[in-house]
Write an enzyme that holds these catalytic residues in place. Sequence first.
Site, PDB file in Angstrom:
ATOM      1  N   HIS A  64      33.826  35.961  50.869  1.00 16.51           N
ATOM      2  CA  HIS A  64      34.113  35.327  49.582  1.00 16.51           C
ATOM      3  C   HIS A  64      35.449  35.750  48.975  1.00 16.51           C
ATOM      4  CE1 HIS A  64      32.672  39.215  48.223  1.00 16.51           C
ATOM      5  NE2 HIS A  64      33.166  38.934  47.036  1.00 16.51           N
ATOM      6  N   HIS A  79      39.426  35.918  44.842  1.00 15.13           N
ATOM      7  CA  HIS A  79      38.000  36.259  44.833  1.00 15.13           C
ATOM      8  C   HIS A  79      37.195  35.038  44.387  1.00 15.13           C
ATOM      9  CE1 HIS A  79      34.262  38.169  43.555  1.00 15.13           C
ATOM     10  NE2 HIS A  79      34.622  39.223  44.267  1.00 15.13           N
TER      11      HIS A  79
END
Length: 156
Positions: A64, A79
């Site tokens: 992620h 992020h």
Amino acid sequence: MALFSKGKEVFGCPMDGEVRPLSETPDRAFAEGLLGDGVVIFPSGDKVFAPSAAKVNFTFPTRHAVGLETKSGYEYLIHVGINTNQLKGEGFHIYVKPGDYVNKGQLLLEFDQKLLKEKNLSEATPIVFANVENDNIEVLKAGRVKANEDLMVVKK
């Protein structure tokens, strides 16, 4: 893409979405700039592109997030989502690995927006610079931005 003077670089938007001040990130650590200064993007798409030519320093095992570094030494993190590490990689597909060199606009990762919504996880995507002070980041666009459009000028 380098600008005219040494030490300045233009970074593209890593995704389609709405760009807002980092303080609007629904995560205290990001919102307060504890992980670096930058912006947050609320995505309208599911693809994440490289904002600059850079080396991939790291990827999270949960796929992620990606950490990159430019030739000029700017280190930054993209992020995707808040608390998305809880998914343990489910819904994420990453196309790069540590040590890879990427070009501006190259696809880094994709994510399943529907899954994030089903799991009640925020899609807010901070892009933060670890080694740049906030007053050295000029945001060129806010609001709706398309992937790969010029987003920020960063200087040391």
